[in-house]
Scaffold this motif. Structure first.
Motif, PDB file in Angstrom:
ATOM      1  N   SER A   6       0.874  -1.179   0.000  1.00 43.06           N
ATOM      2  CA  SER A   6       0.000   0.000   0.000  1.00 43.06           C
ATOM      3  C   SER A   6       0.909   1.225   0.000  1.00 43.06           C
ATOM      4  O   SER A   6       1.746   1.391   0.869  1.00 43.06           O
ATOM      5  CB  SER A   6      -0.944  -0.008   1.198  1.00 43.06           C
ATOM      6  OG  SER A   6      -0.236  -0.044   2.403  1.00 43.06           O
ATOM      7  N   LYS A  10       3.573   6.446  -6.805  1.00 42.61           N
ATOM      8  CA  LYS A  10       3.825   5.458  -7.847  1.00 42.61           C
ATOM      9  C   LYS A  10       5.239   4.899  -7.863  1.00 42.61           C
ATOM     10  O   LYS A  10       5.498   3.903  -8.522  1.00 42.61           O
ATOM     11  CB  LYS A  10       3.519   6.065  -9.211  1.00 42.61           C
ATOM     12  CG  LYS A  10       2.058   6.394  -9.394  1.00 42.61           C
ATOM     13  CD  LYS A  10       1.798   6.963 -10.762  1.00 42.61           C
ATOM     14  CE  LYS A  10       0.315   7.273 -10.926  1.00 42.61           C
ATOM     15  NZ  LYS A  10       0.014   7.796 -12.244  1.00 42.61           N
ATOM     16  N   CYS A  23      -5.586   3.472   0.438  1.00 42.10           N
ATOM     17  CA  CYS A  23      -4.347   3.995  -0.145  1.00 42.10           C
ATOM     18  C   CYS A  23      -4.615   4.332  -1.619  1.00 42.10           C
ATOM     19  O   CYS A  23      -5.468   3.707  -2.252  1.00 42.10           O
ATOM     20  CB  CYS A  23      -3.203   2.986  -0.016  1.00 42.10           C
ATOM     21  SG  CYS A  23      -3.351   1.516  -1.044  1.00 42.10           S
ATOM     22  N   PRO A  24      -3.913   5.301  -2.189  1.00 39.67           N
ATOM     23  CA  PRO A  24      -4.170   5.650  -3.588  1.00 39.67           C
ATOM     24  C   PRO A  24      -3.605   4.644  -4.602  1.00 39.67           C
ATOM     25  O   PRO A  24      -4.162   4.447  -5.668  1.00 39.67           O
ATOM     26  CB  PRO A  24      -3.497   7.007  -3.757  1.00 39.67           C
ATOM     27  CG  PRO A  24      -2.511   7.107  -2.649  1.00 39.67           C
ATOM     28  CD  PRO A  24      -3.028   6.254  -1.528  1.00 39.67           C
ATOM     29  N   ILE A  25      -2.507   4.002  -4.233  1.00 46.21           N
ATOM     30  CA  ILE A  25      -1.778   3.154  -5.181  1.00 46.21           C
ATOM     31  C   ILE A  25      -1.305   1.881  -4.485  1.00 46.21           C
ATOM     32  O   ILE A  25      -0.918   1.913  -3.312  1.00 46.21           O
ATOM     33  CB  ILE A  25      -0.525   3.903  -5.709  1.00 46.21           C
ATOM     34  CG1 ILE A  25      -0.903   5.169  -6.463  1.00 46.21           C
ATOM     35  CG2 ILE A  25       0.380   3.005  -6.548  1.00 46.21           C
ATOM     36  CD1 ILE A  25      -1.489   4.959  -7.831  1.00 46.21           C
ATOM     37  N   THR A  41       2.548  -0.370 -10.936  1.00 48.73           N
ATOM     38  CA  THR A  41       1.611   0.303 -10.050  1.00 48.73           C
ATOM     39  C   THR A  41       0.191  -0.039 -10.465  1.00 48.73           C
ATOM     40  O   THR A  41      -0.111  -0.201 -11.648  1.00 48.73           O
ATOM     41  CB  THR A  41       1.797   1.834 -10.068  1.00 48.73           C
ATOM     42  OG1 THR A  41       1.610   2.317 -11.387  1.00 48.73           O
ATOM     43  CG2 THR A  41       3.179   2.225  -9.576  1.00 48.73           C
ATOM     44  N   VAL A  42      -0.670  -0.158  -9.454  1.00 41.93           N
ATOM     45  CA  VAL A  42      -2.082  -0.447  -9.673  1.00 41.93           C
ATOM     46  C   VAL A  42      -2.879   0.578  -8.875  1.00 41.93           C
ATOM     47  O   VAL A  42      -2.691   0.712  -7.661  1.00 41.93           O
ATOM     48  CB  VAL A  42      -2.431  -1.876  -9.212  1.00 41.93           C
ATOM     49  CG1 VAL A  42      -3.919  -2.134  -9.327  1.00 41.93           C
ATOM     50  CG2 VAL A  42      -1.636  -2.905  -9.993  1.00 41.93           C
ATOM     51  N   LYS A  43      -3.740   1.297  -9.551  1.00 41.12           N
ATOM     52  CA  LYS A  43      -4.584   2.282  -8.884  1.00 41.12           C
ATOM     53  C   LYS A  43      -5.591   1.566  -7.995  1.00 41.12           C
ATOM     54  O   LYS A  43      -6.207   0.580  -8.403  1.00 41.12           O
ATOM     55  CB  LYS A  43      -5.304   3.138  -9.918  1.00 41.12           C
ATOM     56  CG  LYS A  43      -6.095   4.262  -9.335  1.00 41.12           C
ATOM     57  CD  LYS A  43      -6.696   5.114 -10.422  1.00 41.12           C
ATOM     58  CE  LYS A  43      -7.499   6.242  -9.806  1.00 41.12           C
ATOM     59  NZ  LYS A  43      -8.099   7.085 -10.832  1.00 41.12           N
ATOM     60  N   ASN A  44      -5.749   2.052  -6.778  1.00 43.18           N
ATOM     61  CA  ASN A  44      -6.725   1.479  -5.855  1.00 43.18           C
ATOM     62  C   ASN A  44      -8.070   2.167  -6.077  1.00 43.18           C
ATOM     63  O   ASN A  44      -8.354   3.210  -5.494  1.00 43.18           O
ATOM     64  CB  ASN A  44      -6.263   1.642  -4.406  1.00 43.18           C
ATOM     65  CG  ASN A  44      -7.246   1.053  -3.431  1.00 43.18           C
ATOM     66  OD1 ASN A  44      -8.170   0.333  -3.806  1.00 43.18           O
ATOM     67  ND2 ASN A  44      -7.074   1.353  -2.163  1.00 43.18           N
ATOM     68  N   THR A  45      -8.883   1.570  -6.902  1.00 46.10           N
ATOM     69  CA  THR A  45     -10.196   2.145  -7.209  1.00 46.10           C
ATOM     70  C   THR A  45     -11.158   2.029  -6.031  1.00 46.10           C
ATOM     71  O   THR A  45     -12.211   2.667  -6.032  1.00 46.10           O
ATOM     72  CB  THR A  45     -10.802   1.468  -8.457  1.00 46.10           C
ATOM     73  OG1 THR A  45     -10.841   0.052  -8.232  1.00 46.10           O
ATOM     74  CG2 THR A  45      -9.972   1.756  -9.696  1.00 46.10           C
ATOM     75  N   ARG A  47     -10.584   3.083  -2.996  1.00 43.22           N
ATOM     76  CA  ARG A  47     -10.341   4.122  -1.982  1.00 43.22           C
ATOM     77  C   ARG A  47     -11.481   5.112  -1.818  1.00 43.22           C
ATOM     78  O   ARG A  47     -11.667   5.704  -0.764  1.00 43.22           O
ATOM     79  CB  ARG A  47      -9.031   4.841  -2.252  1.00 43.22           C
ATOM     80  CG  ARG A  47      -9.088   5.855  -3.364  1.00 43.22           C
ATOM     81  CD  ARG A  47      -7.753   6.470  -3.623  1.00 43.22           C
ATOM     82  NE  ARG A  47      -7.389   7.370  -2.547  1.00 43.22           N
ATOM     83  CZ  ARG A  47      -6.783   8.522  -2.723  1.00 43.22           C
ATOM     84  NH1 ARG A  47      -6.432   8.902  -3.907  1.00 43.22           N
ATOM     85  NH2 ARG A  47      -6.503   9.293  -1.702  1.00 43.22           N
TER      86      ARG A  47
END
Length: 90
Positions: A6, A10, A23-25, A41-45, A47
């Protein structure tokens, strides 16, 4: 071994975010023979969800086929989902 972290940003030099589900990423690191082989990196959708962010974030991590997660704070539902997926938690 694939590890999901977490993160606040990026890059590999970013800090670990205090929150797992919000977390954002997520930084996904592939480690081989104690060295970083690759990372993405994977965006945390999850959040921005009103509820269930930890559960959805755990599913996002599970979809990345990680073996372990590094996080500071995990909620009980996120913890349960990661355990059910067989993902180690650090």
């Amino acid at each position: 071994m694939k590890v999901g972290i977490s993160s606040t940003g990026k890059g590999l030099d970013s800090r670990i975010d205090m929150r797992f589900g919000r977390c954002p990423i997520f930084i996904i690191v592939d480690i081989d023979k104690k060295k970083i082989k690759s990372h993405e990196t994977v965006k945390n959708t999850a959040r921005m969800l009103g509820g269930g962010a930890g559960i959805t974030a755990s599913q996002i991590i599970g979809n990345e086929k990680v073996d372990a997660v590094i996080a500071i704070n995990l909620g009980p539902r996120a913890f349960d989902v990661l355990q059910q997926l067989g993902i180690e938690i650090y």
